[in-house]
Design an enzyme around this catalytic site. Structure first.
Site, PDB file in Angstrom:
ATOM      1  N   ALA A 201      -9.143 -16.032 -14.831  1.00  0.00           N
ATOM      2  CA  ALA A 201      -7.740 -16.429 -14.759  1.00  0.00           C
ATOM      3  C   ALA A 201      -7.640 -17.845 -14.224  1.00  0.00           C
ATOM      4  O   ALA A 201      -8.294 -18.217 -13.249  1.00  0.00           O
ATOM      5  CB  ALA A 201      -6.961 -15.469 -13.863  1.00  0.00           C
ATOM      6  N   SER A 234     -10.669 -14.590 -10.623  1.00  0.00           N
ATOM      7  CA  SER A 234      -9.901 -15.810 -10.427  1.00  0.00           C
ATOM      8  C   SER A 234     -10.797 -17.022 -10.598  1.00  0.00           C
ATOM      9  O   SER A 234     -11.999 -16.972 -10.330  1.00  0.00           O
ATOM     10  CB  SER A 234      -9.303 -15.845  -9.017  1.00  0.00           C
ATOM     11  OG  SER A 234     -10.310 -16.101  -8.051  1.00  0.00           O
ATOM     12  N   ASP A 235     -10.206 -18.123 -11.060  1.00  0.00           N
ATOM     13  CA  ASP A 235     -10.893 -19.397 -10.888  1.00  0.00           C
ATOM     14  C   ASP A 235     -11.020 -19.620  -9.383  1.00  0.00           C
ATOM     15  O   ASP A 235     -10.275 -19.053  -8.580  1.00  0.00           O
ATOM     16  CB  ASP A 235     -10.121 -20.529 -11.559  1.00  0.00           C
ATOM     17  CG  ASP A 235     -11.024 -21.712 -11.911  1.00  0.00           C
ATOM     18  OD1 ASP A 235     -12.124 -21.809 -11.329  1.00  0.00           O
ATOM     19  OD2 ASP A 235     -10.634 -22.548 -12.746  1.00  0.00           O
ATOM     20  N   TRP A 236     -11.957 -20.453  -8.989  1.00  0.00           N
ATOM     21  CA  TRP A 236     -12.293 -20.590  -7.568  1.00  0.00           C
ATOM     22  C   TRP A 236     -11.125 -21.191  -6.779  1.00  0.00           C
ATOM     23  O   TRP A 236     -10.677 -22.297  -7.060  1.00  0.00           O
ATOM     24  CB  TRP A 236     -13.561 -21.410  -7.430  1.00  0.00           C
ATOM     25  CG  TRP A 236     -14.816 -20.592  -7.397  1.00  0.00           C
ATOM     26  CD1 TRP A 236     -15.818 -20.706  -6.497  1.00  0.00           C
ATOM     27  CD2 TRP A 236     -15.205 -19.514  -8.268  1.00  0.00           C
ATOM     28  NE1 TRP A 236     -16.805 -19.770  -6.748  1.00  0.00           N
ATOM     29  CE2 TRP A 236     -16.457 -19.025  -7.824  1.00  0.00           C
ATOM     30  CE3 TRP A 236     -14.613 -18.908  -9.372  1.00  0.00           C
ATOM     31  CZ2 TRP A 236     -17.124 -17.965  -8.443  1.00  0.00           C
ATOM     32  CZ3 TRP A 236     -15.268 -17.854  -9.998  1.00  0.00           C
ATOM     33  CH2 TRP A 236     -16.509 -17.389  -9.538  1.00  0.00           C
ATOM     34  N   ALA A 238      -8.107 -19.966  -6.883  1.00  0.00           N
ATOM     35  CA  ALA A 238      -6.853 -19.844  -7.639  1.00  0.00           C
ATOM     36  C   ALA A 238      -5.955 -18.734  -7.120  1.00  0.00           C
ATOM     37  O   ALA A 238      -4.736 -18.807  -7.260  1.00  0.00           O
ATOM     38  CB  ALA A 238      -7.153 -19.603  -9.125  1.00  0.00           C
TER      39      ALA A 238
END
Length: 845
Positions: A201, A234-236, A238
């Site tokens: 995401a 999640s993207d890091w 995010a």
């Protein structure tokens, strides 16, 4: 054994349910939060190992970004897409799975399948194309290849992360048709065609909802409509809201140990804010991922070790992709491939990037290969003994200092507050980037300083420049002189850009070529508690003595004047194309454009090699004999370039993205939000679709363009309309194209099929009938429907059979929230590029 045999799936599901039933709330919520930068925790009581993720997409970094564990560096994704070869993409995926398995990595954080909405995207080198169909085909093959090797993927960044400016906060307002037909389309193709184990995401918001909380798109579309059964990570950094994220369908919040899940999620369940059933669903998906990766005791892995594909030669595949992705944009004469007379007459190789190769883009796509073949090295090895080859740098593309490289022998040493050495590692360049795992023996609670120390043996004499990049307190010493001592901190809206900072020059030291000196950069990094993640990142920077720019240009001109052929290598830099920021223009940095123009003025046989991950302006393109686009060509850059220049291989690439002559000509160029909002007002009309719609200048090079070393004649096109079996498989029709190699060399042709609504007006609009479920629905003038490739010797005739997916003739109807087949009739065109149609036939759905 098929990786997804029903029996194995059922056995994995039984094991997952049994394991889930043994976990209490604390254990479950811990499993949804990263325990560090790259891993999830092991839970011994259920036989669960620790799952390891790693950045891609051109190599597998592993848990630690270190030269002690080098990685194969493949060419950029734009180069892979330029091959228009899903088979090659699948082989690339298999190599990356092989690398991942050797490094103990279970999930690769790739591929990036966002679109090249406009040319300014700073991270476009990491994505494939402006076209959703081409992106979906290449992405599907890549995912299949990775998962062939028993390694998972996270297809990213779901969805709308098509630029980097304000990426953490931007609200991308995307119309429903554009969202479905463009931006979601590659994800849908990959989910339905490759069954990926994960999706990432994105940071951004879409239509008012953060993507890590987007129930409608994650639970509704991704899982509900497409049947995705993998994890959403999640993207890091995010994920920002505990309750909204778990309700929105986010399974894993990365990185750890400080996340919105873990203890925060357990507390939310206990307080009644979050239903524990949502946690169970997320844990079930994480356990399924672990089972597929072979990390859950009692569950069969999706791919047994014995069923993994045979080993792949990384050097050979990197070279092959670089060759196949090379796009020959121009070839007057033709000047390429260089004949024996050109080689005997002498070659002038010009450009800083010819000696110090630009092989990959900046950011999370970077890896450390164990070697890099520069263009200078590659040509020296490939040319016959005695063939004259003269090198001149010509112009420096980068105004900023770069991490210390050639001539440096460096080690990073970590110490505690008393000065005791905790551990360290050797470094291939001047960059420390410890994200998560530290060197053996080093822990964050004891870490006080990190020193880059070693020696430097200059290649040239003069005033060498040194500098620093990063956050912390620094002391820079060269040859016994302290050049800087003090703090450095650069505020930035992007936390990663803020952490790594900007490069700063700190002073010069007069050095003599060949005489070794000692260098040191001591850093007191920020405490772990001051950072969102536990990390150490800073750089020792270096630049060779600055020479008079006019002298450099004059030297290059004289080298070109005396050579039979001049080859100029131009390039972007890490400060132009990288993660975390977008470009502000499309110009080559420094005085490289002037360099090319001045060389071309004295040598009519000037060949320009462009090392850039995405479009740049080429104002001199009509003044040179040849232009060869090499993208970011990976570790075998010079070997592949020599193959192409000297004719050992054909440059087989076709453009996956339109190249404008000027930025101002591009139909879409805005990447900067207004008050936090970026409106995708162009709707469906990005890339070649937008160029077709608007009057005005044509692009410099159209979508699909690429010359190769031979000529092709198209002799026939027929369309077999689909039968009921084809319809069940999603096939609308099958095209048969007959073509002949009309040149004097063997070659490969990519046959591109474009579909046009025969009722469309010149402006690109068409009125759909009532049966299509929409009225006055706009369509592009044409769009890529399918493609296929053939190879043939000189004079050889071939037939290529290309299925046309039904989806390419469908439109999304917002009124009914469904797909509808357009009534047609359509014109199907087979051609060499989007701007080079060769033969057409009617197609009636």
């Amino acid at each position: 054994m098929t990786p997804y045999a029903k029996g194995a799936d059922a056995e994995r599901e039984r094991t997952v349910e049994s394991a889930l039933g043994k976990l209490d709330l604390t254990a479950k919520t811990r499993l949804l939060a990263g325990q560090d930068m790259w891993t999830l925790p092991a839970l011994g009581r259920i036989g669960l190992g620790s799952l390891v993720m790693s950045d891609g997409p051109i190599g597998v970094r592993g848990r630690r970004w270190t030269a002690d564990d080098p990685s194969v560096a493949l060419p950029s994704p734009t180069a892979l897409a330029a091959s228009w070869d899903p088979g090659l993409a699948r082989r690339a995926g298999r190599l990356l799975a092989q690398e991942a398995n050797s490094k103990g990595v279970h999930v690769l954080l790739a591929p990036t399948v966002n679109l090249h909405r406009g040319p300014l995207g700073g991270r476009h080198f990491e994505a494939y194309s402006e076209d959703p169909y081409l992106t979906g085909v290449i992405g599907t093959a890549y995912v299949l290849g990775v998962q062939d090797g028993g390694v998972g993927v996270t297809v990213k960044h779901f969805v709308g992360n098509d630029a980097e400016t304000e990426r953490f906060t931007v609200d991308n307002r995307i119309g429903e048709r554009a969202l479905r037909e463009l931006y979601l389309a590659p994800f849908e193709a990959i989910v339905t065609g490759a069954r990926p184990w994960g999706v990432m995401a994105a940071y951004n918001t879409v239509n008012g909802v953060p993507m890590t909380e987007h129930d409608a798109l994650i639970n509704g579309v991704l899982r509900g409509e497409w049947g995705f059964d993998g994890v959403v990570v999640s993207d890091w950094l995010a994920a920002r809201s505990t309750g909204a994220a778990i309700r929105g369908g986010l399974d894993i919040a990365m990185p750890g140990p400080r996340t919105v899940y873990g203890t925060a999620l357990a507390d939310a369940v206990r307080s009644g804010e979050v239903a524990e059933s949502l946690v169970d669903e997320a844990v079930r998906r994480v356990l399924r991922l672990a089972a597929r990766a072979g990390l859950l005791s009692g569950a069969p892995a999706a791919v047994a070790v014995a069923d993994r594909p045979p080993g792949v030669d990384g050097d050979a595949l990197a070279r092959e992709i670089a060759v196949r992705g090379c796009v020959l944009l121009r070839n007057e004469g033709p000047v390429l491939p260089l004949d024996a007379a050109a080689r005997a007459g002498g070659i002038a190789l010009i450009g800083a990037a010819a000696r110090d190769a630009r092989i990959l883009g900046g950011g999370s796509a970077e890896v450390f290969p164990d070697h890099v073949v520069s263009p200078l090295d590659g040509l020296r090895r490939a040319l016959p003994a005695g063939a004259p080859l003269r090198y001149a740098p010509g112009a420096d593309p980068g105004a900023e200092l770069a991490p210390a490289g050639a001539g440096f022998a460096l080690r990073a040493v970590a110490r505690d507050v008393e000065g005791g050495e905790l551990g360290g590692e050797f470094m291939p360049n001047g960059r420390v980037q410890w994200l998560g795992d530290l060197p053996p023996g080093v822990s964050y609670d004891r870490l006080h300083t990190v020193e880059i120390r070693g020696t430097f043996t200059p290649r040239v004499s003069g005033a060498h420049r040194f500098g620093t990049r990063g956050t912390g307190v620094f002391r820079l010493t060269v040859a016994g002189r302290v050049l800087y001592e003090g703090p450095q901190h650069d505020e930035h809206s992007d936390p990663f850009e803020e952490f790594f900072g900007r490069p700063l020059e700190r002073g010069t030291v007069e050095l003599i070529a060949g005489q070794q000196v000692e260098v040191s950069l001591l850093s007191v990094p920020p405490k772990a508690a001051e950072l969102p993640v536990e990390a150490v990142g800073f750089s020792l920077l270096h630049g060779e003595p600055e020479r008079d720019p006019e002298e450099l240009l004059a030297e290059a001109v004289e080298a070109a004047r005396g050579a039979h052929t001049a080859i100029v290598v131009v390039a972007t830099t890490e400060r132009v194309e990288s993660e975390g920021f977008d470009r502000t223009d499309l110009r080559l940095p420094g005085r490289q454009d002037e360099l090319v123009a001045r060389v071309a003025a004295v040598n009519p046989r000037t060949v320009v090699v462009v090392n850039a991950g995405s479009p740049v302006e080429l104002p001199w393109r009509e003044e040179v004999a040849a232009v060869l686009l090499a993208w970011f060509p990976g570790q075998e850059a010079g070997a592949a370039l020599a193959d192409v220049l000297l004719g050992a291989a054909e440059p087989g690439g076709r453009l996956p993205t339109t190249w404008p002559a000027l930025l101002a000509d591009a139909p879409v160029s805005r990447v900067t939000p207004t008050e936090g909002v970026l409106a995708y007002d162009e709707g469906l009309f990005i890339g070649y679709r937008g160029w077709d719609r608007r009057p005005g200048p044509a692009p410099a090079y159209p979508f699909g363009h690429g010359l190769g070393y031979t000529r092709w004649e198209y002799e026939g096109l027929s369309v077999d309309h689909g039968d009921p079996v084809d319809a069940e498989e999603g096939i609308l029709a099958t095209a048969r194209v007959i073509l002949r190699n009309a040149g004097s060399r063997p070659g490969r042709e990519v046959v591109q099929l474009y579909l046009a609504d025969a009722s469309a007006s010149a402006s690109g609009s068409a009125s759909a009938s009532a049966s299509a479920g929409a009225s006055a629905a706009e369509r592009p003038a044409r769009w890529l429907a399918a493609f296929g490739a053939v190879t043939a010797p000189p004079g050889g005739r071939r037939e290529v059979v290309i299925p046309i997916p039904r989806r390419v003739a469908e439109a999304w109807d917002p009124a009914t929230s469904s797909w509808h087949l357009l009534p047609g009739p359509f014109t199907l065109t087979a051609g060499h590029s989007s701007a080079d149609p060769r033969i057409s036939a009617p197609l009636v759905p």
